[in-house]
Design an enzyme around this catalytic site. Structure first.
Site, PDB file in Angstrom:
ATOM      1  N   ARG A   1      -8.590   6.851   2.923  1.00 48.36           N
ATOM      2  CA  ARG A   1      -7.781   7.051   1.719  1.00 48.36           C
ATOM      3  C   ARG A   1      -8.213   8.288   0.954  1.00 48.36           C
ATOM      4  O   ARG A   1      -7.613   8.626  -0.053  1.00 48.36           O
ATOM      5  CB  ARG A   1      -7.953   5.842   0.807  1.00 48.36           C
ATOM      6  CG  ARG A   1      -6.838   4.837   0.893  1.00 48.36           C
ATOM      7  CD  ARG A   1      -7.208   3.649   0.032  1.00 48.36           C
ATOM      8  NE  ARG A   1      -6.075   3.080  -0.599  1.00 48.36           N
ATOM      9  CZ  ARG A   1      -5.470   1.977  -0.155  1.00 48.36           C
ATOM     10  NH1 ARG A   1      -5.881   1.382   0.948  1.00 48.36           N
ATOM     11  NH2 ARG A   1      -4.466   1.483  -0.812  1.00 48.36           N
TER      12      ARG A   1
ATOM     13  N   LYS B   1       2.765  -0.691   5.240  1.00 47.19           N
ATOM     14  CA  LYS B   1       1.650  -0.524   6.192  1.00 47.19           C
ATOM     15  C   LYS B   1       1.228  -1.878   6.774  1.00 47.19           C
ATOM     16  O   LYS B   1       1.082  -2.028   7.986  1.00 47.19           O
ATOM     17  CB  LYS B   1       0.435   0.145   5.504  1.00 47.19           C
ATOM     18  CG  LYS B   1       0.734   1.484   4.871  1.00 47.19           C
ATOM     19  CD  LYS B   1      -0.504   2.106   4.248  1.00 47.19           C
ATOM     20  CE  LYS B   1      -1.088   1.330   3.090  1.00 47.19           C
ATOM     21  NZ  LYS B   1      -0.237   1.284   1.883  1.00 47.19           N
TER      22      LYS B   1
ATOM     23  N   ARG C   1      -1.671 -11.044  -6.122  1.00 46.35           N
ATOM     24  CA  ARG C   1      -2.701 -10.000  -6.065  1.00 46.35           C
ATOM     25  C   ARG C   1      -2.954  -9.429  -7.458  1.00 46.35           C
ATOM     26  O   ARG C   1      -2.013  -9.171  -8.205  1.00 46.35           O
ATOM     27  CB  ARG C   1      -2.245  -8.879  -5.121  1.00 46.35           C
ATOM     28  CG  ARG C   1      -2.758  -9.033  -3.715  1.00 46.35           C
ATOM     29  CD  ARG C   1      -2.171  -8.025  -2.783  1.00 46.35           C
ATOM     30  NE  ARG C   1      -2.452  -6.639  -3.127  1.00 46.35           N
ATOM     31  CZ  ARG C   1      -2.284  -5.611  -2.314  1.00 46.35           C
ATOM     32  NH1 ARG C   1      -1.840  -5.833  -1.077  1.00 46.35           N
ATOM     33  NH2 ARG C   1      -2.548  -4.387  -2.687  1.00 46.35           N
TER      34      ARG C   1
ATOM     35  N   ARG D   1      -2.209   2.974  -8.870  1.00 45.82           N
ATOM     36  CA  ARG D   1      -2.288   3.034  -7.392  1.00 45.82           C
ATOM     37  C   ARG D   1      -1.467   4.212  -6.868  1.00 45.82           C
ATOM     38  O   ARG D   1      -1.887   4.916  -5.943  1.00 45.82           O
ATOM     39  CB  ARG D   1      -1.778   1.715  -6.778  1.00 45.82           C
ATOM     40  CG  ARG D   1      -2.743   0.560  -6.985  1.00 45.82           C
ATOM     41  CD  ARG D   1      -2.055  -0.800  -6.855  1.00 45.82           C
ATOM     42  NE  ARG D   1      -1.633  -1.118  -5.504  1.00 45.82           N
ATOM     43  CZ  ARG D   1      -0.821  -2.136  -5.209  1.00 45.82           C
ATOM     44  NH1 ARG D   1      -0.348  -2.917  -6.161  1.00 45.82           N
ATOM     45  NH2 ARG D   1      -0.494  -2.367  -3.955  1.00 45.82           N
TER      46      ARG D   1
ATOM     47  N   ARG E   1       7.100  -9.098  -3.981  1.00 48.40           N
ATOM     48  CA  ARG E   1       5.976  -9.772  -3.308  1.00 48.40           C
ATOM     49  C   ARG E   1       5.257 -10.704  -4.278  1.00 48.40           C
ATOM     50  O   ARG E   1       4.891 -11.822  -3.925  1.00 48.40           O
ATOM     51  CB  ARG E   1       5.010  -8.732  -2.739  1.00 48.40           C
ATOM     52  CG  ARG E   1       3.785  -9.374  -2.090  1.00 48.40           C
ATOM     53  CD  ARG E   1       2.978  -8.407  -1.281  1.00 48.40           C
ATOM     54  NE  ARG E   1       2.364  -7.374  -2.095  1.00 48.40           N
ATOM     55  CZ  ARG E   1       1.776  -6.289  -1.613  1.00 48.40           C
ATOM     56  NH1 ARG E   1       1.738  -6.095  -0.307  1.00 48.40           N
ATOM     57  NH2 ARG E   1       1.219  -5.406  -2.400  1.00 48.40           N
TER      58      ARG E   1
HETATM   59  P1  AP5 Z   1       3.396  -4.189   2.734  1.00 52.57           P
HETATM   60  O1  AP5 Z   1       3.610  -4.213   4.187  1.00 52.57           O
HETATM   61  O2  AP5 Z   1       2.416  -5.154   2.129  1.00 52.57           O
HETATM   62  O3  AP5 Z   1       3.050  -2.710   2.255  1.00 52.57           O
HETATM   63  P2  AP5 Z   1       1.646  -1.981   2.183  1.00 52.57           P
HETATM   64  O4  AP5 Z   1       1.909  -0.548   2.394  1.00 52.57           O
HETATM   65  O5  AP5 Z   1       0.656  -2.657   3.077  1.00 52.57           O
HETATM   66  O6  AP5 Z   1       1.333  -2.280   0.647  1.00 52.57           O
HETATM   67  P3  AP5 Z   1       0.003  -2.716  -0.086  1.00 52.57           P
HETATM   68  O7  AP5 Z   1       0.435  -3.003  -1.488  1.00 52.57           O
HETATM   69  O8  AP5 Z   1      -0.733  -3.794   0.619  1.00 52.57           O
HETATM   70  O9  AP5 Z   1      -0.789  -1.379   0.039  1.00 52.57           O
HETATM   71  P4  AP5 Z   1      -1.959  -0.799  -0.762  1.00 52.57           P
HETATM   72  O10 AP5 Z   1      -2.296   0.429   0.000  1.00 52.57           O
HETATM   73  O11 AP5 Z   1      -1.686  -0.599  -2.214  1.00 52.57           O
HETATM   74  O12 AP5 Z   1      -3.019  -1.982  -0.739  1.00 52.57           O
HETATM   75  P5  AP5 Z   1      -4.343  -2.270   0.080  1.00 52.57           P
HETATM   76  O13 AP5 Z   1      -4.403  -3.716   0.286  1.00 52.57           O
HETATM   77  O14 AP5 Z   1      -4.486  -1.355   1.250  1.00 52.57           O
HETATM   78  O15 AP5 Z   1       4.829  -4.362   2.036  1.00 52.57           O
HETATM   79  C1  AP5 Z   1       4.964  -4.498   0.641  1.00 52.57           C
HETATM   80  C2  AP5 Z   1       6.197  -5.380   0.362  1.00 52.57           C
HETATM   81  O16 AP5 Z   1       7.368  -4.690   0.799  1.00 52.57           O
HETATM   82  C3  AP5 Z   1       6.166  -6.701   1.117  1.00 52.57           C
HETATM   83  O17 AP5 Z   1       6.693  -7.708   0.283  1.00 52.57           O
HETATM   84  C4  AP5 Z   1       7.074  -6.451   2.329  1.00 52.57           C
HETATM   85  O18 AP5 Z   1       7.710  -7.618   2.757  1.00 52.57           O
HETATM   86  C5  AP5 Z   1       8.067  -5.435   1.791  1.00 52.57           C
HETATM   87  N1  AP5 Z   1       8.524  -4.481   2.804  1.00 52.57           N
HETATM   88  C6  AP5 Z   1       7.765  -3.882   3.775  1.00 52.57           C
HETATM   89  N2  AP5 Z   1       8.501  -3.041   4.514  1.00 52.57           N
HETATM   90  C7  AP5 Z   1       9.765  -3.101   4.010  1.00 52.57           C
HETATM   91  C8  AP5 Z   1      10.990  -2.458   4.354  1.00 52.57           C
HETATM   92  N3  AP5 Z   1      11.073  -1.576   5.374  1.00 52.57           N
HETATM   93  N4  AP5 Z   1      12.093  -2.755   3.637  1.00 52.57           N
HETATM   94  C9  AP5 Z   1      12.029  -3.651   2.608  1.00 52.57           C
HETATM   95  N5  AP5 Z   1      10.896  -4.297   2.226  1.00 52.57           N
HETATM   96  C10 AP5 Z   1       9.775  -4.020   2.921  1.00 52.57           C
HETATM   97  O19 AP5 Z   1      -5.477  -1.813  -0.958  1.00 52.57           O
HETATM   98  C11 AP5 Z   1      -5.670  -2.529  -2.165  1.00 52.57           C
HETATM   99  C12 AP5 Z   1      -6.829  -1.918  -2.932  1.00 52.57           C
HETATM  100  O20 AP5 Z   1      -8.049  -2.047  -2.164  1.00 52.57           O
HETATM  101  C13 AP5 Z   1      -6.746  -0.401  -3.229  1.00 52.57           C
HETATM  102  O21 AP5 Z   1      -5.948  -0.104  -4.367  1.00 52.57           O
HETATM  103  C14 AP5 Z   1      -8.227  -0.071  -3.449  1.00 52.57           C
HETATM  104  O22 AP5 Z   1      -8.675  -0.513  -4.702  1.00 52.57           O
HETATM  105  C15 AP5 Z   1      -8.901  -0.925  -2.373  1.00 52.57           C
HETATM  106  N6  AP5 Z   1      -9.015  -0.183  -1.092  1.00 52.57           N
HETATM  107  C16 AP5 Z   1      -8.427  -0.503   0.097  1.00 52.57           C
HETATM  108  N7  AP5 Z   1      -8.740   0.393   1.051  1.00 52.57           N
HETATM  109  C17 AP5 Z   1      -9.524   1.323   0.449  1.00 52.57           C
HETATM  110  C18 AP5 Z   1     -10.137   2.517   0.905  1.00 52.57           C
HETATM  111  N8  AP5 Z   1      -9.993   2.953   2.182  1.00 52.57           N
HETATM  112  N9  AP5 Z   1     -10.877   3.232   0.004  1.00 52.57           N
HETATM  113  C19 AP5 Z   1     -11.044   2.818  -1.275  1.00 52.57           C
HETATM  114  N10 AP5 Z   1     -10.469   1.685  -1.769  1.00 52.57           N
HETATM  115  C20 AP5 Z   1      -9.725   0.942  -0.909  1.00 52.57           C
END
Ligand code: AP5
Length: 206
Positions: free
Chosen positions: A88, A13, A139, A150, A127
């Protein structure tokens, strides 16, 4: 253009949102990044969120809805936005929907990045090790134990949004297992933007 990206942790994402906003010239609204910045800055929201995030659970709906509603009201989001990590839960989606209807704004697209869970641990651990190699902080939730929570949280609380947005005829699904550039190309095709050709040729192939 107003876009929501859906997908489990590590689906890509953040990676794809970065490419979308570069071409569409709208802000990238990552609730994860906003919360991590709040934790880093030690704000009240950050203090409430820190332990919850480290465990891999979701922060309370009310808290995050207030953050997002405030952010989309800012001047730079008037032309559109790419939301990454929000909503979410069904409650978040309904509250956001209600807010948007109140200000006569509609979402244009909700894109689901579909991935096989088996690859996600590898992506997250890669990562984390890359961050370590660069001397950056890893992280707090990029470890095997938090990832399991997660993923469970995603399946139980976030995956129902796929049907929610399908029923609103906003959902498109893309294979997120393809190389990054291919996913980007499919994404621009899905949103019907001519920016796809420009971006993919500029980025080269993965
Ligand atoms: P990346 O692009 O970072 O993937 P992502 O889907 O953004 O993964 P995240 O781990 O950031 O998502 P998340 O939803 O767990 O975390 P968030 O920060 O939103 O890619 C990941 C890796 O893969 C990278 O190294 C990249 O290079 C690689 N990659 C990407 N695409 C690829 C491909 N096609 N092929 C190969 N490699 C690839 O949330 C964190 C925390 O915040 C949550 O757990 C929660 O506690 C809180 N939070 C956030 N939003 C909310 C909400 N709306 N409500 C409640 N709590 C929330």
């Amino acid at each position: 253009m107003r876009i929501i990206l859906l997908g489990p942790p590590g689906a890509g994402k953040g990676t794809q949102a970065g490419r979308l906003v570069e071409r569409l010239a709208v802000p990238h609204l990552s609730t994860g990044d906003m919360l991590r910045a709040a934790v880093q800055a030690g704000t009240d929201i950050g203090k409430k969120a820190a332990d919850i995030m480290a465990r891999g659970e979701l922060v309370p709906d009310q808290l995050i809805v207030a953050v997002v509603v405030g952010r989309v009201s800012q001047a730079d989001a008037q032309r559109g936005f790419v939301l990454d990590g929000f909503p979410r839960t069904i409650a978040q989606a309904q509250a956001f929907d209600q807010h948007l209807r109140g200000i006569s704004i509609e979402l244009d697209h909700v894109i689901e990045l579909k991935v096989d869970e088996a690859v996600l641990l590898d992506r997250i651990m890669t990562r984390a090790s890359e961050a370590r190699l660069r001397g950056e902080a890893v992280r707090a939730d990029d470890n095997k134990e938090a990832l399991k929570i997660r993923l469970d949280t995603y399946n139980q609380q976030t995956a129902p949004l796929i049907e929610f947005y399908r029923s609103l005829k906003l959902l498109r699904s893309i294979d997120g297992l393809q190389p990054v550039d291919t996913v980007t190309k499919r994404l621009f095709e899905a949103i019907g933007s001519s920016a796809s050709q420009v971006h993919v040729s500029a980025a080269g192939s993965a």
